[in-house]
Every structure is written in C-alpha cells, then in structure tokens.
Design a protein around this motif. Structure first.
Motif, mmCIF file in Angstrom:
data_model
loop_
_atom_site.group_PDB
_atom_site.id
_atom_site.type_symbol
_atom_site.label_atom_id
_atom_site.label_comp_id
_atom_site.label_asym_id
_atom_site.label_seq_id
_atom_site.Cartn_x
_atom_site.Cartn_y
_atom_site.Cartn_z
ATOM 1 N N ILE A 94 69.798 24.929 -31.134
ATOM 2 C CA ILE A 94 68.936 24.354 -30.183
ATOM 3 C C ILE A 94 69.427 23.495 -28.985
ATOM 4 O O ILE A 94 70.704 22.766 -29.355
ATOM 5 N N TYR A 114 66.472 28.217 -29.254
ATOM 6 C CA TYR A 114 65.293 27.263 -28.663
ATOM 7 C C TYR A 114 66.163 26.135 -27.706
ATOM 8 O O TYR A 114 67.153 25.933 -27.767
ATOM 9 N N ILE A 116 64.875 22.486 -25.630
ATOM 10 C CA ILE A 116 64.024 21.307 -25.470
ATOM 11 C C ILE A 116 64.496 20.385 -24.126
ATOM 12 O O ILE A 116 65.946 20.431 -24.018
ATOM 13 N N ASP A 173 61.304 25.603 -24.722
ATOM 14 C CA ASP A 173 60.065 25.730 -25.362
ATOM 15 C C ASP A 173 59.285 24.398 -25.789
ATOM 16 O O ASP A 173 58.288 24.410 -26.263
ATOM 17 N N GLU A 174 59.866 23.052 -25.236
ATOM 18 C CA GLU A 174 59.408 22.178 -25.815
ATOM 19 C C GLU A 174 59.767 20.796 -24.892
ATOM 20 O O GLU A 174 60.750 20.992 -24.534
ATOM 21 N N ALA A 176 60.543 16.923 -24.209
ATOM 22 C CA ALA A 176 60.942 15.836 -25.093
ATOM 23 C C ALA A 176 60.267 14.614 -24.477
ATOM 24 O O ALA A 176 59.936 14.608 -23.206
ATOM 25 N N ASP A 184 63.848 13.246 -30.291
ATOM 26 C CA ASP A 184 62.795 14.249 -30.201
ATOM 27 C C ASP A 184 63.510 15.566 -30.426
ATOM 28 O O ASP A 184 62.946 16.541 -31.204
ATOM 29 N N ALA A 185 64.702 15.923 -30.222
ATOM 30 C CA ALA A 185 65.612 17.260 -30.115
ATOM 31 C C ALA A 185 65.633 17.391 -31.704
ATOM 32 O O ALA A 185 65.612 18.501 -32.272
ATOM 33 N N PHE A 188 62.312 18.313 -33.455
ATOM 34 C CA PHE A 188 62.213 19.738 -33.107
ATOM 35 C C PHE A 188 63.014 20.509 -34.054
ATOM 36 O O PHE A 188 62.504 21.442 -34.518
ATOM 37 N N ARG A 191 61.854 20.875 -37.541
ATOM 38 C CA ARG A 191 60.505 21.476 -37.465
ATOM 39 C C ARG A 191 60.957 23.119 -37.568
ATOM 40 O O ARG A 191 60.264 23.973 -38.229
#
Ligand code: 3H9
Length: 690
Positions: A94, A114, A116, A173-174, A176, A184-185, A188, A191
């Motif tokens: 990520i 991914y 973020i 993808d997202e 933060a 937050d990463a 993520f 998750r």
C-alpha cells in the motif's frame, strides 16, 4: 529498524512500514531505491508482517526519479526492478501519499496494490516538462487506471491532479484525513488484510481502455487539437505514441520495452538536456549571494504609482496573494479606468472558472485607489510604473523620498533608464531598486530585480523573496542599459532591422525565428505590440523604417497595417507598402539590396544575441549564464527545448560560436567582435554553463 541513511522499517501490528526520509523531496535516488528494496525484502521475510506500507516523511511522497543523478552511475536496483519487486509481492503493498507523487514517484505508487492519499496531495506525471516521458511504466499503467483521454492530457501537460480528482478517477483508492496519513494508512492496510482483499495489479486491468478502443481517432484528434501547444517539442509526441501502445497488440512487457526505448531516445536528445537545464536554472536563479544573516524586510503593504496597463497588472499580483495595495493616479478618470480594467480582468478569469466569483470582490477590496501620493506614507514598498521619461520618474522619486517612511523600498519599473539617475535624487539610494515586470504584468512570470551600486543586499534579497511570493521567477540583474532581457532584445532587433534593409524580407526574417521556435518573428511582434509604442515623432522624424510606417499611420495590427497587412480577423499577409518603404529607405541610405540566405539571417540574429549575453555576463549584469537563459525563456519566448541562448551556444560548442562571430565580424563589421569572455572560455576549454 534503520535500513540505511534514508530508510527505516518498523512493524506496527501486522503491517511492515517502510518509511523514507530523503530531503528535500524524497527523489528516488540510488540510496532511496536501495533502502526501499532492502526494507521490502526484510518485510517479506518477516512472518509477522501481513502487508507492506510505503510512506515518506518530510514535505512529500517521492517527487520522481532523482534528476540530479541522471547520467551518473546507477545502483541496483533500478526503479524498474524495484517496481517488479513490489508489484509481484506475495503480500499486499500500500502506498501512502502526501505532498506530490510525481513522475517515478507516482509510477512506484502505481505498482502498489492499493493507494491512499491525504486530500491535499497531488498526483502527476510531469516528465514531459523535462523533455521526457514516464519511463517506468507510467504511460502503460496510467491509462489502465484513468482511461486514455485523461492519461493523454496528464502526460502531455505534465500537470498533476488533486487527490480528490485522483479518487474519482480510481488513481487512489481511499482518502486519509489531512494530517493523519500514517494512522489512516495503517488502518486501511489492516482492513485490506482483514477483508482478504486481492493483490490488484494495474497492469492486468483493461476495462478503462475500452472507450478509446472504440474510438481509434482519439490520438490524431488529440494531436490536431494540441498542435500549436506541442510545436517544436519532441516529448509530447513520444508520450502520445506510448499511450497509443496501450491499445496495440503488444503484450504488457513488450509495451514497457517500447516505452523504455522511447524514454532512452528522449533522454539522449538535446531537448531534454535543455529542459532539465531550465528546471535547475529556474531554481538556481532564486539563489542570491548575500551574507547568511541578511534580514528579509517585511512587506505587508505595497504602493503602485500609475494605474495604466503596467501599474494595474503589477497591483493585481499583490492582491492575488492577499497583500493590500495602494494604487496612485493623477486624475480620477485615469484611476477609475485603471480600476475598471483590473476588475474586468478578474471577472474574465472568474468567468473562465479559474477563480471563484466571490474572490473578485475580495481582491478588489485589497486595491485602494487614491490621487494622493501622500497615501504611500505607510507602505513598505513602492513600485513606480509611469511612462518611460527620466525627468518624470525623478520628480516622483524626489516626492516619494519625502513621503515614504524610513526603510521603505522604492522601486522603478523602468525598462531602459539608468536607475542610479533615479536613485540619485533621493536621500536613500540604498533602498532604491528596479523591479522590471513584463506585460501583461499579472500573467508574465519573469521579474528582473535590478540592483544598483548602492542597493542594500537586504533590499534586493527581499525583492527576490517577494518575487516567489507573488508567483514570479525573479532574476537578479545589475544596472545597465536594458538590464538582461531588453539588452539582448536590442541586439536582436538591430540585426533584424539591418537584414531587412540589406535585402531580406521581414517575412523571411520572421520565418527563420518562427522555425527556430519563437511563437512569432521580430516584425510580427512589432505589429502586435504596436509600432507607435514609445514613438516620439518630433525626436526621430523619418529616421528609420519604423518611424516612416508610423508617420503613414501604419501602427501594426490595431490599424490593420504595419509590416504586414491584416484582414478583419487579423490574418496577416506581407505588405507591399511596407516593402516599398523598406526599399526606398535602403536606397536613401545607399544600401544595395542583395539576396540573403536563411542561414545568414539565423546566424546574424542568434549569434548577435549570444554575444550580447556574453558581454552582459562579463560585465556582471547577470550573475550566471543560466540566469540569462531564464530571462529569455520566461520573458521573451525563447523556445524552452533550446534551453536559452547561453545553453544553446554551449550546445553549438563555444569554439564554433567564436569562429562564427569572427567570420560575422569580418563580413558585417566590428559589432560582431566576440566578447572577451567567449575568447577566455574557449581558451580554457569551458562553456558558459560549465
Ligand atoms: C522521472 O521521474 C523519470 C521516470 O519517469 C523514469 C525513470 C526511469 N530530483 O522545486 P523546489 C530539488 S523524472 C532531484 O524548489 P517546491 C530541486 O532541485 C522526474 N532534485 O520545491 C530543489 O533543489 P535545491 C519527475 C529534485 O516545493 C529542491 O528539490 N519528477 C527533484 O517548489 C526543492 O525543489 C519531476 O519532474 C527531483 N526529481 O516544489 C518533479 N525535484 O533546493 C520535479 C525537486 O537544491 N520537481 N528537486 O534548489 C518539482 O516539480 C518540484 O520540485 C516539487 C517541489 C513540486 C516536487
């Protein structure tokens, strides 16, 4: 765990966090690539690690390959090998993005499974600005994420997109929370593990390519629509070809090889060398050689004298960044007209969606118009922008000196006058300087900051810093006729005018300059600006072709006739009337017109400019050859892919330049006598930029 000087690996929960800290911009240098690779291998070997997070400290995510290491030995792994490692990782990777994920930086993020990003982050592939293309798979992966149309725009403009736009396109993808990227990463990444999400490889996606597949004309349409913007540049076309390859039959790895071969060709070309020179030259120009403890003076309020085109444009620069401006005129009518034009400019910008409608009033409220020079008593900097007449300017500076507070800086926007003559009428010459803006002053990026023999380092250092604040590229110049830009322009003009008298047509001269890469030639430019700008009929009656055309009412485009004739849509055709004037004037001067080749036009104009640049350097009017390049690129439309006049001369080889100048001097007079600097550099085996 410290992996190397710029990389650490930590394990937080089930996440292996690779943190890079390589100021200033975390460029993917040898050390950074090696650090990430070693950290990654350690993370993969660690059973406690389920997923890998790549994050940067400091102001930004990786801002690209390290441009300063181009052409130098490269350590293993290469960026492409590092990408393979991450893309084929058995554990999810990520990328956590803040600041600017640019070039190789975004290309690295595109092999993560991914991405973020914080809302303030930006993502882009700016290689085209360096005369390159994204050579680490960017041209193949970006279209697979954002589609061909958007990818074409991004790689050929080099402009980044905001994180919000990136999210909408699927490039991240997202999002933060701002300031909370790391936490937050990590959440993520956890998750991703909890949900057992797949190892998504961008290279395997094809759905976003389908729209373009159904519209194969997209590439040629794009080329046609942007032909003017791309003229002369090699890199945009190469970028387009690579994007085109995403729709070809080439397997992905073959397409990567194709991208690489085009990247290598660009890298070996002089255009990229020129554009990389410009990148560093721009940053170099901002560096001013003053004692380290030089204090920068506060500038919280500015005064501008003159609400004409120049003064109005100058005032806008400060209002744009929230600095209040007092704008002084001599009559209410002129003031109202000036303020009206400023408002209209802002409204046009807002109508184009380039600023918010409510900002028009906010910015206007920062510009306070007045008829009283006394209202400048409390400003920190005054910029005088009245017409180019020494006695008028001296009168203003005399009065200003009595009004402005002690320590206030007094600047003139003169283009040619001797600033010592202006500073000399004040009791504070050390606070007087030149701030030479270029028209339109709210648009043009160049600002010549002119120091006189008396200007204090704190004053010109403050002006250079202020240039950056208002979004200009400041170049520090010495006080001499025309400073840097206009002095070289004068050398170019002299040759163009002489060539036209000796036998070249104005259109032949213009074509040579256009083909060299200028947006227009010397005579087209004159027609556009207006032949009557600065015209003093009484002083120069019939002294040259330009004066005679003026006397005939041929002021250029605005009167539909100058050197060219213009139809109602301002389409130009060579003017037989102008030709008659030129031939008549040449005859009167006893000049026998002759056939003149394009090569002679090219050499006389360009080598005269280089020679003048060398003299400017030798006299210390410019501090560096690259400063001269920046002036001509940002202020006068020298083609960026030729790197500026001094870079261009280096490219020819200074011995060749010297030989050319000697030959030109023998054929056309001592005006071409080589600058002693060129002689010295050739003797020492050096170039201007060495
Ligand atoms: C690439 O990635 C090729 C790949 O596709 C393929 C490879 C196979 N390298 O601008 P600033 C320095 S090509 C080395 O004043 P800002 C810069 O010289 C690359 N140095 O700050 C300056 O040094 P100094 C694609 C770099 O906050 C200092 O950093 N990437 C690099 O106004 C601060 O720079 C780009 O083209 C670099 N890549 O803006 C991005 N970047 O202090 C180019 C910067 O000694 N960079 N430096 O003068 C930028 O656009 C801006 O620098 C950035 C920061 C927006 C990042």
């Amino acid at each position: 765990m410290k992996v190397n000087d710029v990389t650490t690996l930590s394990v937080e929960g089930r996440i292996g966090v690779i943190t890079v800290n390589s100021p200033p911009v975390n460029a993917l240098s040898n050390a950074v690539r090696q650090g990430v690779a070693h950290a990654f291998e350690a993370a993969i070997a660690d059973d406690a690690v389920g997923a890998v997070l790549v994050i940067c400290e400091g102001r930004t995510f990786f801002a690209g390959a390290d441009i300063s290491e181009f052409g130098k030995p490269q350590w293993e792994p290469s960026l492409r090998d590092l990408q393979k490692l991450l893309e084929n990782s058995p554990k999810p990777v990520i990328a956590a993005i803040h600041g600017t994920a640019l070039g190789g930086g975004l290309e690295l993020a595109l092999v993560a499974h991914y991405r973020i990003a914080v809302p303030s982050a930006k993502c882009g592939l700016p290689e085209v600005k360096l005369g390159l293309l994204p050579g680490a798979g960017g041209t193949q992966r970006l279209p697979r994420v954002v589609g061909v149309a958007k990818a074409l725009e991004m790689v050929t403009s080099g402009e980044p997109v905001s994180a919000k736009a990136a999210l909408a396109m699927g490039l991240v993808d997202e999002l933060a929370a701002e300031g909370n990227l790391r936490a937050d990463a990590l959440a993520f990444a956890t998750r991703v593990l909890d949900e057992n999400r797949p190892l998504v490889k961008v290279r395997d996606k094809t759905d976003k390519l389908e729209e373009a597949r159904a519209n194969p004309a997209i590439f040629d349409d794009f080329r046609r629509a942007n032909a003017k913007r791309f003229r002369g540049f090699l890199a945009p076309e190469y970028n387009i070809r690579c994007i085109e390859a995403t729709l070809s039959d080439l397997p992905f790895d073959e397409a990567l090889k194709y991208e690489r071969s085009l990247f290598d060709q660009l890298m070996a070309d002089s255009q990229s060398a020129a554009q990389r020179h410009v990148f560093f030259a721009e940053r170099q120009a901002a560096k001013v050689d003053v004692p380290a403890d030089t204090a920068i003076l506060p500038v919280s309020r500015v005064g501008v004298i003159g609400a004409g085109t120049m003064g109005g444009g100058i005032a806008m620069n400060f209002a744009n960044v929230g600095i209040p401006v007092t704008l002084v005129e001599t009559t209410q009518e002129a003031l109202d007209r000036g303020l009206g034009i400023i408002r209209k400019n802002y409204e046009t910008t807002a109508a184009k969606g380039k600023m918010k409608a409510e900002d028009v009033d906010t910015r206007m409220s920062l510009i306070h118009g007045t008829l009283a020079l006394e209202d400048l008593a409390q400003v920190d900097l005054v910029i005088e922008a009245v017409f180019e007449q020494l006695d008028v300017k001296q009168d203003i500076f005399r009065r200003l000196d009595a009004i402005a507070k002690p320590g206030a800086m007094l600047a003139t926007n003169t283009s040619y006058l001797d600033i010592d003559d202006i500073a000399g009428v004040t009791g504070r010459p050390e606070y007087v300087l030149g701030l030479h803006f270029f028209s339109p002053a709210n648009v043009m990026k160049l600002l010549e900051v002119v120091r006189t023999k008396d200007t204090l380092p704190a004053v010109y250092a403050t002006a250079m810093k202020l240039a950056k604040t208002i979004g200009k590229i400041g170049v520090l110049c010495g006080n001499g006729f025309g400073f840097v830009g206009n002095r070289i322009l004068a050398a170019r003009n002299a040759q163009a005018d002489a060539l036209a008298l000796e036998g070249a047509t104005p259109w032949a001269v213009d074509k040579v300059l256009y083909d060299f890469g200028f947006a227009m030639g010397h005579f087209q430019m004159r027609d556009l600006v207006g032949l009557d700008v600065g015209w003093n009929r009484a002083a120069t009656a019939s002294a040259n072709v330009r004066e005679i055309l003026n006397e005939m009412g041929r002021h250029g485009q605005k009167t539909r006739g100058g050197y060219y004739d213009y139809d109602e849509k301002r389409n130009a055709t060579p003017s037989p009337i102008a030709m008659e004037v030129i031939e008549g004037f040449a005859a009167k001067q006893g000049i026998t017109r002759r056939e003149i080749s394009d090569e002679e036009i090219h050499d006389r104009i360009l080598f005269a400019m280089v020679n003048e640049g060398a003299k400017i350097l030798d006299e210390g009017i410019a501090a560096r050859a690259s400063d001269v390049d920046i002036v001509w690129i940002t202020g006068y439309g020298w083609p960026k892919y030729r790197g500026g006049p001094m870079f261009w001369a280096d490219l020819q080889g200074l011995p060749v330049v010297l030989e050319k100048l000697r030959a030109l001097a023998a054929a056309h007079g001592a005006g071409f006598a080589p600058s002693p600097l060129i002689e010295r550099l050739v003797a020492a085996g050096k170039g201007f930029n060495a």
